[in-house]
Scaffold this active site. Structure first.
Site: not given
Length: 482
Positions: A284, A333-336, A377, A381, A408, A438
């Site tokens: 996160g 657990e880094p991803g972003r 996103r 978000y 649309c 993401y």
């Protein structure tokens, strides 16, 4: 409810930029924290990445396209690996970094992750299939998910993954039964809902009690889960896992979650006699999408988290009633934070439309050949992004623009507010940074729009690592007529 004029049109400041977006002194300038390190402008004002200009990329591969700087991705992976290794060496002998494949995963990325010495976190049978296709070492794979199917559990155990993160009592029994059927012992972790609410969007905050993930700590479910796991000979309890949310910019939430997780770890050791060898603090870690975001560097994160873990275990050791509890090996657990800043999306401008808002306000809508199908996103978000004119520089005055997609939906917004040159016109290229995480992973075929390719750039050359979808691909799934 009676109809009335839209209140926003009459609000103070409507039509102006957000506070984090001041009028630019140079509309061509690039904020370095938003882009891969190799991105700059060449003598002709064109954006370049790893030595290759975006005009050449668009000419050869078309738009829209995700463009990832392979060297930048690898460097960010190494920065987490090395930034956590040193501070955690003195605490627990080091730390393991699991790249969160849900952010973005393909076989090339899985190979990069393996080659840089990271482990891999997968959340579905599809992500596991990608890892297997890439030949990713099974013992360095963790399998997440709140509703793993029987087939997914079987595939994970058959491949020999290093950990399955358990999310419910039903899943404990499922994994135990399948492991017995296969004649193996399943390495498992227990996902703990630690009751910490991260300061992030409610849809990506996962540590508070009222949500679908994990075993509640406050209600004693997590401790009961540990007892249930230890009752099975076919399960090997490797440790505890938590995840408090995404896009987090400080370690305050991690401090509270680590304290509660370590407390449970000690309780299991003292009351059940089981000393788990691992503990996972989740991921996160935030990244910069605009100038308002200020993420910590991995080395600083590593130092702060190592200090937190060391301090909490020292406090437990100082409590005579707790007994001696060895410090388990820590993983994150880094991803972003790895793939997000390494990638930008390249679009072509289709139309430029000034819209009068009233009270002397005008908004300029710049429409591009993509949108919520390749980046949902902002709609999902309310995520903010930045962008820049990419095929040239401009001496025109800055104009406040809203970059929108071709779909649309009125919520089909790519960039809510950004300064672009007033001479932005059809055929120009727009680059949106920070789209590695993401975006492709959450992409869709809305309005029957084929998904863009993913291009890896290295040493002045681009190669396709995920090809562009075609109309034929869309029609191949439609079996309604021969």
């Amino acid at each position: 409810m009676r109809s009335h004029e839209a209140g926003a049109l009459h609000a103070d400041g409507y039509g102006g930029p957000p506070l984090y977006l001041p009028f630019p002194t140079d509309v061509n300038a690039l904020l370095p924290q938003l882009w891969p390190d190799s991105v700059c402008r060449d003598a002709e004002g064109r954006l370049t990445v790893a030595g290759l200009d975006v005009v050449s990329i668009a000419r050869e591969h078309g738009t829209a396209a995700y463009v990832v700087d392979e060297g930048d991705f690898r460097a960010r992976a190494r920065s987490f690996r090395d930034g956590f290794a040193a501070p955690f060496e003195a605490v627990c002998g080091g730390a393991d970094i699991y790249y969160a494949g849900k952010a973005f995963l393909c076989t090339s990325v899985a190979k990069w992750v393996a080659e840089e010495g990271l482990s891999l976190d997968v959340c579905s049978g599809g992500e596991l299939a990608v890892a297997r296709r890439a030949g990713f070492p099974a013992e360095r794979i963790g399998f997440h998910g709140n509703n793993k199917s029987l087939a997914e559990i079987r595939d994970a155990l058959d491949y020999g993954v290093g950990r399955i993160v358990l999310d419910s009592f039903i899943e404990i029994e499922r994994v135990a039964e399948i492991a017995a059927d296969l004649g193996v012992v399943a390495p498992v972790m227990i996902r703990v809902t630690v009751g910490v609410e991260a300061h992030t969007h409610e849809f990506i905050a996962t540590g508070h009690e009222d949500q679908k993930f994990g075993f509640s700590l406050s209600e004693g479910q997590a401790f009961d889960a540990a007892k249930a796991v230890l009752a099975h000979d076919t399960l090997d309890l490797r440790g505890l896992h938590s995840h408090i949310g995404s896009q987090i910019f400080d370690t305050g939430g991690f401090e509270m979650s680590a304290r509660r997780l370590i407390g449970l770890h000690a309780q299991i050791a003292n009351e059940l006699g089981h000393h788990s060898p691992e503990i996972d603090l989740g991921g996160g870690f935030g990244m910069a999408y605009t100038s308002q975001h200020t993420p910590l560097e991995p080395a600083e994160l590593g130092a702060q988290l190592a200090d937190i873990v060391g301090r909490e275990f020292r406090a437990i050791s100082a409590n005579a009633a707790s007994g001696s509890v060895p410090v388990p090996r820590v993983s994150i657990e880094p991803g972003r934070a790895i793939v997000g800043p390494s990638t930008f999306t390249l679009y072509e401008v289709g139309t430029v439309k000034p819209v009068e808002l009233g009270d002397h306000h005008t908004r300029v809508y710049v429409s591009v050949d993509g949108g919520m199908s390749d980046n949902v996103r902002p709609a999902l978000y309310e995520a903010d992004y930045s962008c820049t004119l990419a095929n040239r520089s401009s001496d025109a005055e800055p104009m406040l623009a809203r970059v929108v997609g071709k779909h649309c939906e009125s919520g089909d917004i790519v960039v809510q507010d950004e300064w672009l040159p007033a001479d932005t016109q059809p055929g120009d290229l727009i680059a949106v940074p920070g789209t590695g995480a993401y975006c492709r992973a959450l992409s869709s075929q809305y309005n029957h729009t084929p998904r863009p390719p993913v291009l890896a750039v290295r040493d002045g050359e681009a190669r396709v690592i995920v090809r562009r979808e075609t109309i034929d691909d869309l029609l191949a799934l439609d079996v309604g007529s021969s």
